[in-house]
Design a protein around this motif. Structure first.
Motif, mmCIF file in Angstrom:
data_model
loop_
_atom_site.group_PDB
_atom_site.id
_atom_site.type_symbol
_atom_site.label_atom_id
_atom_site.label_comp_id
_atom_site.label_asym_id
_atom_site.label_seq_id
_atom_site.Cartn_x
_atom_site.Cartn_y
_atom_site.Cartn_z
ATOM 1 N N UNK A 143 21.018 14.747 -39.658
ATOM 2 C CA UNK A 143 20.291 15.997 -39.381
ATOM 3 C C UNK A 143 20.956 16.740 -38.221
ATOM 4 N N UNK A 144 21.393 15.992 -37.205
ATOM 5 C CA UNK A 144 22.013 16.621 -36.028
ATOM 6 C C UNK A 144 23.340 17.282 -36.389
ATOM 7 N N UNK A 182 11.674 15.727 -37.876
ATOM 8 C CA UNK A 182 13.131 15.857 -37.763
ATOM 9 C C UNK A 182 13.564 17.301 -38.007
ATOM 10 N N UNK A 183 12.920 17.949 -38.966
ATOM 11 C CA UNK A 183 13.258 19.350 -39.260
ATOM 12 C C UNK A 183 13.009 20.229 -38.038
ATOM 13 N N UNK A 184 11.909 19.963 -37.361
ATOM 14 C CA UNK A 184 11.593 20.726 -36.158
ATOM 15 C C UNK A 184 12.625 20.437 -35.070
ATOM 16 N N UNK A 188 15.837 22.749 -39.014
ATOM 17 C CA UNK A 188 16.194 22.698 -40.434
ATOM 18 C C UNK A 188 14.941 22.988 -41.257
ATOM 19 N N UNK A 189 15.091 23.798 -42.315
ATOM 20 C CA UNK A 189 13.944 24.074 -43.190
ATOM 21 C C UNK A 189 13.541 22.801 -43.930
ATOM 22 N N UNK A 190 12.261 22.513 -43.946
ATOM 23 C CA UNK A 190 11.773 21.338 -44.672
ATOM 24 C C UNK A 190 12.192 21.381 -46.138
ATOM 25 N N UNK B 57 15.072 17.288 -23.038
ATOM 26 C CA UNK B 57 14.996 17.776 -24.410
ATOM 27 C C UNK B 57 15.468 19.224 -24.496
ATOM 28 N N UNK B 58 16.157 19.532 -25.575
ATOM 29 C CA UNK B 58 16.740 20.878 -25.690
ATOM 30 C C UNK B 58 15.681 21.977 -25.783
ATOM 31 N N UNK B 59 14.467 21.629 -26.188
ATOM 32 C CA UNK B 59 13.435 22.675 -26.222
ATOM 33 C C UNK B 59 13.088 23.171 -24.824
ATOM 34 N N UNK B 60 13.372 22.332 -23.826
ATOM 35 C CA UNK B 60 13.157 22.759 -22.445
ATOM 36 C C UNK B 60 14.256 23.734 -22.009
#
Lengths: 405, 405
Positions: A143-144, A182-184, A188-190, B57-60
């Protein structure tokens, strides 16, 4: 007269229950007990699919061996068993060997290739703490990478589960919960992610009541899991699988094939000259090797017939645990020479499959359960095992309490 | 008369500060402002090494663009810029094009190969949210695989940082914190893991006060970071690097080489016919392209000379941000035709490097700071940027408050 030497090889369900029960049943002066295991921890194989999906941390699934054995009665040797020498009454390990008067073999399962090309090289197996956290990381790594490649590769987001039996379905259920997270995490779109269960039989969960199977399918399909039944896995490569259905071959691009469709007994038994079928020994009534009175075999390496169905019982934690109880009792009987050994009689109390996200289904005492009641019973059963192994303390430490989930 | 069209390409430090300042300086009827960015978020490039190491975390680190722009004054287009056509006054994107009266180019940096074989193919770069979380996952994936292989591969546990400048040192500091946690997660001895900084210069952190450099080295070496100075990276492959030192070539096995030693301006400028050196345009005093009065260039694509040293200022967030302020003021001046544009004068308030685990060092207003005071100042400076961008609300949402760490 020196104390009889009992060596227990493997700290899975069968071996570890044998050990902790035996240490309660006999005194320190009655026998020398040695437990050998590759790791310094025991793990709950039936929880590994959650670690592999990433919905539960593996530290919740493993239990330090020192926390459940009584060091005054049991020696623990951390080493990997490589061979059994029944004629010399010796257990060989990578870094030494142990002689025994009684040996308990609880070495667990290993994957079988079932004639599927590339399976052992390219499929991931939910087998151990190591292999399960690798599956979690392998999926996450793909995913990454996905958004870092100019040409988007669907094989990074497709996950194929080989086999729609118990483990395959439970793993699919956990993935259904994990994938949106993981998508979040990786933007990535589910809708781009596919989880596909490939099952050779006409239905998943063969042997389960059709109503239960339908319930499971509805639960999983509603959360985006796809199913291919009557679909025979033919080949696994690093970035694809091929299955055959109604005479046609289909290819699915995937970097992640998780094999959950069948295993065999540990190959050490065959390599040590035991009489095996799919790596398993058809044990005597009291769980001994027919050719060696001093060797007990418990868990996934032991085959026992279900007289009702005429087929062997499937390898389960439930039966392995019961074998451990029986084996400990029989070892006591042999050491004390007070009584005969007892026949092992499996008692199937029920079978519950978790479906992820607090859903579950199964049969308990002949009664079908769905949804929350099934989930509550499933967790109660998990906690009961912990209680048998290490008492209330272990239940509090490693138990499953999110029963309102 | 129609409103002048201002297009801002890139929502990095320079482009986004230009946008948010401009929307405050002028009314909605004075200009049409359009911001174009590949992602719907801005990120703090100076925090990415923490995301790459896995300590934050990258969201931060990222901020939704809609949270800081005023939708009544600014149009946002999520698209990737592919070319600038100065003669046609058009910005070309993958999915469309925009015409402009004034263009602000803030397209950031990209890696340069510096003649090192294999660098662009095999080294990881701390460049974006995508690339940084990939580094985090790549390292973690290698740790996860390690214990699943019979033959243990040191390249899975060796991490090489190419360049001991600001980013390299800050990344090493975060890795020093992260590695012990990864070792615990994957049952790996800390002693088996190596983090090696390979620096071509005689010392790391060239240009910093020697006392500060020594402080940084002590802090990092005490936490297991290794340094090779006077060491020239020659080649990067998928599982190794080669560096030359004192005439000898040394190979280090590693699956993880992170390049932190130098970058160039976005190649779109060169491809669009701009006069560049290492991808950067030597801009006019008021940050415009010398050949196009209607194009401002801010951030890492703009080169400006430091008259004191006779060398260009290094590309930093501090300068990019100051350029954004200047650019917004100058756009206002041009639109209103009330005054001349102002010369950009960088004001270097200080330079602070975090060393991980609450340690830091640097210079603020000519004063050397070490340890906790440096860490507090560093976080205050990070929070100040957030305040400039989005006020108190953004500081509370994305700020760094673990100042007692």
């Amino acid at each position: 007269m020196s104390k009889p030497k009992i060596v227990i090889a493997g700290a899975g369900y069968g071996g570890l229950i044998t050990t902790v029960k035996l240490q309660k049943l006999i005194g320190a002066d009655e026998a020398s007990i040695t437990l050998v295991n590759k790791h310094d921890y025991h793990y709950q194989t039936t929880w590994l699919h959650e670690n592999a999906a990433g919905t539960r941390h593996h530290d919740q699934t493993r239990i330090a061996i020192k926390d459940v054995i009584d060091a005054k009665k049991v020696n623990f040797v951390q080493d990997t068993v490589t061979k059994i020498k029944p004629d010399e009454k010796k257990l060989v390990m990578e870094n030494g060997e142990l002689s025994y008067d009684y040996l308990v073999v609880g070495l667990g399962f290993e994957p079988a290739n079932f004639g599927i090309e590339g399976l052992l090289d390219h499929a991931y197996i939910i087998r151990s703490i190591n292999s399960s956290r690798l599956i979690r990381e392998h999926i996450e790594h793909n995913f990454a990478v996905y958004n870092n490649e100019k040409e988007k590769k669907e094989e990074r987001l497709n996950i194929v589960i080989g086999g729609g039996g118990f483990t395959g379905i439970e793993f699919a259920g956990e993935l259904a919960e994990r994938v949106p997270k993981l998508c979040k995490e990786y933007d990535i779109d589910r809708d781009k992610v596919r989880v596909i269960v490939v099952e050779a039989g006409a239905s998943v969960m063969m042997g389960f009541d059709p109503q239960l199977v339908e319930y499971a399918l509805n639960s999983l399909e509603s959360r985006g899991i796809e199913f291919q039944t009557n679909a025979f896995l033919k080949e696994v490569t690093a970035d694809s699988i091929v299955y055959e259905k109604a005479g046609e071959r289909h290819t699915v691009k995937t970097n992640t094939t998780v094999w959950a469709a069948g295993v065999k007994g540990n190959s050490i038994l065959e390599e040590s000259g035991f009489d095996v079928n799919r790596g398993k020994v058809m044990v005597t009534e009291d769980l001994r090797d027919p050719n060696h009175d001093d060797i007990f075999i418990v868990g996934d390496c032991a085959a026992i017939m279900n007289e009702e169905t005429g087929k062997p019982f499937p390898p389960t934690a439930q039966i392995a645990t019961q074998m451990g109880f029986n084996c400990a009792q029989n070892l006591k009987a042999l050491i004390r020479k007070e009584s005969n050994t007892q026949k092992f009689v499996p008692e199937i109390k029920g079978t519950l499959a978790s479906l992820g996200g607090g859903d579950a289904m199964g049969v308990v005492m002949g009664k079908k359960l769905f949804g929350k009641p099934a989930n509550v019973m499933k967790k109660a059963s998990d906690n009961r095992y912990l209680y048998q192994l290490g008492g209330v303390g272990l239940v509090l430490k490693k138990g499953k309490f999110n029963i309102f989930g």
